[in-house]
Scaffold this active site. Structure first.
Site, PDB file in Angstrom:
ATOM      1  N   LYS A   1       0.606  -0.876  -0.088  1.00  0.00           N
ATOM      2  CA  LYS A   1       0.048  -0.152  -0.152  1.00  0.00           C
ATOM      3  C   LYS A   1       1.132   1.245  -0.138  1.00  0.00           C
ATOM      4  O   LYS A   1       1.339   1.263   0.883  1.00  0.00           O
ATOM      5  CB  LYS A   1      -0.949  -0.272   1.091  1.00  0.00           C
ATOM      6  CG  LYS A   1      -2.096   1.095   1.227  1.00  0.00           C
ATOM      7  CD  LYS A   1      -2.633   1.316   2.199  1.00  0.00           C
ATOM      8  CE  LYS A   1      -2.335   2.981   2.393  1.00  0.00           C
ATOM      9  NZ  LYS A   1      -1.942   3.508   1.764  1.00  0.00           N
TER      10      LYS A   1
ATOM     11  N   GLY B   1       6.811   5.536   7.764  1.00  0.00           N
ATOM     12  CA  GLY B   1       5.724   6.707   7.657  1.00  0.00           C
ATOM     13  C   GLY B   1       5.968   7.889   9.026  1.00  0.00           C
ATOM     14  O   GLY B   1       6.355   7.542   9.736  1.00  0.00           O
ATOM     15  N   SER B   2       4.463   8.038   9.274  1.00  0.00           N
ATOM     16  CA  SER B   2       4.329   8.851  11.112  1.00  0.00           C
ATOM     17  C   SER B   2       5.051   7.961  11.984  1.00  0.00           C
ATOM     18  O   SER B   2       4.021   6.892  12.062  1.00  0.00           O
ATOM     19  CB  SER B   2       3.202   9.922  11.099  1.00  0.00           C
ATOM     20  OG  SER B   2       1.907   8.818  10.881  1.00  0.00           O
ATOM     21  N   ASN B   3       5.187   8.351  13.010  1.00  0.00           N
ATOM     22  CA  ASN B   3       4.997   7.782  14.476  1.00  0.00           C
ATOM     23  C   ASN B   3       3.854   7.607  15.315  1.00  0.00           C
ATOM     24  O   ASN B   3       3.990   6.393  15.452  1.00  0.00           O
ATOM     25  CB  ASN B   3       5.934   9.406  15.231  1.00  0.00           C
ATOM     26  CG  ASN B   3       7.791   9.183  15.396  1.00  0.00           C
ATOM     27  OD1 ASN B   3       7.913   9.415  14.204  1.00  0.00           O
ATOM     28  ND2 ASN B   3       8.220   8.141  16.601  1.00  0.00           N
TER      29      ASN B   3
ATOM     30  N   VAL C   1       1.102   6.400  13.535  1.00  0.00           N
ATOM     31  CA  VAL C   1       0.137   5.580  12.293  1.00  0.00           C
ATOM     32  C   VAL C   1       1.302   4.349  12.945  1.00  0.00           C
ATOM     33  O   VAL C   1       0.620   3.882  13.273  1.00  0.00           O
ATOM     34  CB  VAL C   1       0.050   5.822  11.527  1.00  0.00           C
ATOM     35  CG1 VAL C   1      -0.091   4.566  10.085  1.00  0.00           C
ATOM     36  CG2 VAL C   1      -0.418   6.755  10.849  1.00  0.00           C
ATOM     37  N   GLY C   2       2.653   4.864  12.929  1.00  0.00           N
ATOM     38  CA  GLY C   2       3.943   3.677  12.414  1.00  0.00           C
ATOM     39  C   GLY C   2       3.293   2.649  13.818  1.00  0.00           C
ATOM     40  O   GLY C   2       3.076   1.055  14.288  1.00  0.00           O
TER      41      GLY C   2
ATOM     42  N   GLU D   1       9.622   2.434  10.545  1.00  0.00           N
ATOM     43  CA  GLU D   1      11.060   3.405   9.972  1.00  0.00           C
ATOM     44  C   GLU D   1       9.977   4.821  10.124  1.00  0.00           C
ATOM     45  O   GLU D   1       9.265   5.043   9.227  1.00  0.00           O
ATOM     46  CB  GLU D   1      11.714   3.449   8.784  1.00  0.00           C
ATOM     47  CG  GLU D   1      12.797   2.362   8.774  1.00  0.00           C
ATOM     48  CD  GLU D   1      13.117   2.721   9.726  1.00  0.00           C
ATOM     49  OE1 GLU D   1      13.832   3.182  10.296  1.00  0.00           O
ATOM     50  OE2 GLU D   1      14.147   1.241  10.098  1.00  0.00           O
TER      51      GLU D   1
ATOM     52  N   CYS E   1      13.100  12.063   6.138  1.00  0.00           N
ATOM     53  CA  CYS E   1      13.370  11.745   7.476  1.00  0.00           C
ATOM     54  C   CYS E   1      14.710  12.202   7.633  1.00  0.00           C
ATOM     55  O   CYS E   1      14.353  12.820   8.815  1.00  0.00           O
ATOM     56  CB  CYS E   1      12.729  10.114   7.623  1.00  0.00           C
ATOM     57  SG  CYS E   1      13.486   9.271   6.688  1.00  0.00           S
TER      58      CYS E   1
ATOM     59  N   GLU F   1       9.524  16.930  14.698  1.00  0.00           N
ATOM     60  CA  GLU F   1       9.899  17.057  13.249  1.00  0.00           C
ATOM     61  C   GLU F   1       8.534  18.681  12.736  1.00  0.00           C
ATOM     62  O   GLU F   1       7.151  17.971  12.267  1.00  0.00           O
ATOM     63  CB  GLU F   1       9.559  15.376  12.896  1.00  0.00           C
ATOM     64  CG  GLU F   1       9.875  15.526  11.476  1.00  0.00           C
ATOM     65  CD  GLU F   1       9.854  14.222  11.356  1.00  0.00           C
ATOM     66  OE1 GLU F   1       8.389  13.292  11.243  1.00  0.00           O
ATOM     67  OE2 GLU F   1      10.895  13.070  10.311  1.00  0.00           O
TER      68      GLU F   1
HETATM   69  P1  ADP Z   1       2.994  10.633   6.000  1.00  0.00           P
HETATM   70  O1  ADP Z   1       3.000  12.090   6.969  1.00  0.00           O
HETATM   71  O2  ADP Z   1       4.490  10.657   5.775  1.00  0.00           O
HETATM   72  O3  ADP Z   1       1.853  10.888   5.271  1.00  0.00           O
HETATM   73  P2  ADP Z   1       1.179   8.837   7.488  1.00  0.00           P
HETATM   74  O4  ADP Z   1       1.118   7.951   8.752  1.00  0.00           O
HETATM   75  O5  ADP Z   1       0.377   9.274   7.265  1.00  0.00           O
HETATM   76  O6  ADP Z   1       2.443   9.433   7.368  1.00  0.00           O
HETATM   77  O7  ADP Z   1       1.441   7.666   6.331  1.00  0.00           O
HETATM   78  C1  ADP Z   1       2.665   6.593   5.374  1.00  0.00           C
HETATM   79  C2  ADP Z   1       1.716   5.111   4.776  1.00  0.00           C
HETATM   80  O8  ADP Z   1       0.944   4.619   5.855  1.00  0.00           O
HETATM   81  C3  ADP Z   1       0.674   5.937   4.141  1.00  0.00           C
HETATM   82  O9  ADP Z   1       0.740   5.058   2.763  1.00  0.00           O
HETATM   83  C4  ADP Z   1      -0.379   6.019   4.284  1.00  0.00           C
HETATM   84  O10 ADP Z   1      -1.409   6.062   3.484  1.00  0.00           O
HETATM   85  C5  ADP Z   1      -0.448   4.728   5.780  1.00  0.00           C
HETATM   86  N1  ADP Z   1      -1.294   4.708   6.907  1.00  0.00           N
HETATM   87  C6  ADP Z   1      -1.784   6.144   6.997  1.00  0.00           C
HETATM   88  N2  ADP Z   1      -3.131   5.696   8.261  1.00  0.00           N
HETATM   89  C7  ADP Z   1      -2.547   4.245   8.489  1.00  0.00           C
HETATM   90  C8  ADP Z   1      -3.488   3.169   9.176  1.00  0.00           C
HETATM   91  N3  ADP Z   1      -3.871   3.345   9.672  1.00  0.00           N
HETATM   92  N4  ADP Z   1      -3.503   1.670   8.385  1.00  0.00           N
HETATM   93  C9  ADP Z   1      -1.923   1.206   7.653  1.00  0.00           C
HETATM   94  N5  ADP Z   1      -1.455   2.592   6.504  1.00  0.00           N
HETATM   95  C10 ADP Z   1      -1.789   3.887   7.209  1.00  0.00           C
END
Ligand code: ADP
Length: 486
Positions: free
Chosen positions: A178, A231-233, A235-236, A253, A287, A387
């Protein structure tokens, strides 16, 4: 002129078929948000579940495919990426906003990453050991995990995907991928290269969906055994909590708040150039971007002169134009976030030494933020702690090397860090004492090579490493075999 007929219609790719659903979303150009680059069909939970089923169905045959034959597919896909690099780089620039040169180089880098993992399919995949018993052949082998979910961000839309997907499939796993919603066209290009190279159906399945809609399915489904996320902290960490509870292997990461220390003996021209590159290129959306600049007080004025000169001179503009150095940030949401941080900085007492707001004139429509240098910042200020992910360098003066190290380490993050000095002893002490996964001396915090491990300490990472030889550790597991031949 782009006519409606030229705008690509994108869909997910599941079980060897492109799926064009009814729910369409526009993919727009951050330099000119009224320009639609592509339309893409949003996957729903049902399609995400089908993607997992397709990856499960393909797993046994792909695992049984000899590793060098898996490598051959990657090598062919790399050649296709190279041949298509101009076109892919242009589309990457049009949907993400980094400059055309950066978009093309990122595509070529991705080709190299694919070739690197193709070569690793010829490496030893285990060890032999002497047994304590007679007539026993004792050996280990690294085996694929099964179905892995790969979730990637928009800031390096092709090379982060490449450095996760290539090792995943080289080592025999099947993938549900995804990408971020903002970069579906680049994702489609990578998938086309893999498919055109002969990747069997089901080995990589692309799910173009919103994280909030399909994220849960692809990270909690019982058939998914591992997840690699950048991605973001927020969500991660949420994803890690849920996925770990069901026993999945999780690699994260996340963010950074990367410091560059400039000591009094540094080459100030070099330091200013590298700090500017780390802070402003790709509009600061890395990052590993340089965000905190920690300077010995005696060279503060000299560094500020040089750094603000770069910020004022580096051309902000259309990322397709050859003389542009800094393009727009990726989205309206990102623009609002970055401008919010600039407001916060001045309300907390910082001064704008260069930049400090949106692009004007013909740039007013796009999401442009001027390369910005903030002075008079305190180590407790929000812009020095959180950040930003925009073209912003916050500068703080210190009285000594030890104070600089302590300040650099005073953060929840630990991704990358750099120091500028001609003193070898201090450079080595910095490398020892800094809490970061990537350390640079006399170079910008950003910019990494793909054949060495990459990742951070503290809140920047889950502790595992990507890339280099480390990738195999995440994407495989050990099997230990005792063969008794009496
Ligand atoms: P950024 O600030 O880089 O947009 P996100 O963490 O929002 O950081 O997004 C990084 C990835 O995680 C993207 O592919 C986003 O669609 C995906 N993402 C966002 N929310 C979720 C979730 N609840 N579960 C899984 N993946 C997600």
């Amino acid at each position: 002129m782009t006519t409606t007929a030229d705008i690509p219609e994108l869909g997910s790719y599941v079980a060897g078929e492109w799926r064009h659903g009814a729910r369409q979303a526009p993919d727009t150009n951050p330099a000119r948000p009224s320009e639609v680059v592509a339309h893409y069909a949003l996957a729903d939970r049902e399609l995400a579940t089908q993607a997992i089923a397709a990856a499960s169905a393909a797993a046994a045959a792909w695992r049984a495919t000899p590793a060098p034959a898996r490598g051959d597919v990657l090598r062919k896909a790399a050649a296709l990426l190279d041949a298509r690099a101009e076109a892919i780089g242009r589309d990457l620039t049009r949907e993400e906003g980094k400059t055309l040169g950066e978009g093309i180089r990122e595509t070529q880098l991705s080709a190299n990453i694919l070739r690197y993992y193709a070569a690793q399919t010829l490496d030893p995949d285990g060890d032999t050991y002497p047994s304590h018993k007679a007539n026993v052949h004792l050996y280990t082998r690294r085996e694929p995990l099964g179905v892995v979910t790969i979730i990637t961000p928009w800031n390096f839309p092709i090379c982060i995907a490449a450095w996760k997907i290539a090792p995943a499939i080289a080592f025999g796993n099947t993938v549900v991928w995804k990408p971020a919603e903002l970069v579906p066209l680049t994702a489609a290009h990578l998938l086309h290269a893999l498919v055109d190279a002969g990747l069997p159906q089901g080995v990589v399945n692309l799910v173009l969906g919103k994280g909030s809609e399909v994220g849960d399915v692809i990270t909690t489904h019982p058939d998914v055994v591992a997840i690699s996320f950048t991605g973001s902290n927020a969500v991660g960490r949420a994803l890690q909590a849920k996925a770990s509870a069901t026993g999945k292997r999780v690699q994260l990461e996340l963010g950074g708040k990367n410091p560059a220390i400039v000591l009094a003996d540094a080459d100030l021209d070099l330091a200013a150039d590298q700090v500017a590159r780390g802070a402003f290129l790709a509009a600061g959306q890395k990052c590993t971007a340089t965000s905190r600049v920690i300077v010995e007080r005696s060279v503060l004025a000299g560094l500020m002169d040089r750094l603000t000169a770069h910020a004022n001179a580096w051309k902000l503009g259309d990322p397709l134009a050859p003389d542009t150095i800094v393009g727009p940030v990726v989205s309206e949401q990102q623009l609002t976030t970055v401008l919010g941080y600039l407001d916060r900085a001045t309300s907390e007492g910082a001064s704008v030494a260069a930049g400090g707001g949106r692009g004007t004139g013909e740039l007013a429509e796009g999401y442009f933020v001027k390369p910005t240098v903030l002075s008079g910042v305190k180590a407790t200020d929000t812009v020095f702690r959180e950040e930003i992910f925009g073209p912003v360098a916050a500068v703080v003066a210190v009285g000594s090397f030890d104070e600089a190290i302590a300040m650099a380490n005073d953060t929840h993050y630990g991704l990358s860090a750099s120091i500028f000095t001609r003193d070898l002893g201090r450079a080595m002490r910095f490398a020892d004492q800094i809490h970061a996964g990537v350390v640079k001396v006399n170079a910008e915090t950003a910019g990494i090579e793909y054949h060495v491990p990459f990742g951070g300490t503290k809140e920047s990472s889950s502790g595992s490493r990507e890339q280099g030889k480390a990738a195999r550790e995440f994407f495989t597991e050990w099997k230990t075999v005792y063969i008794n031949f009496p």
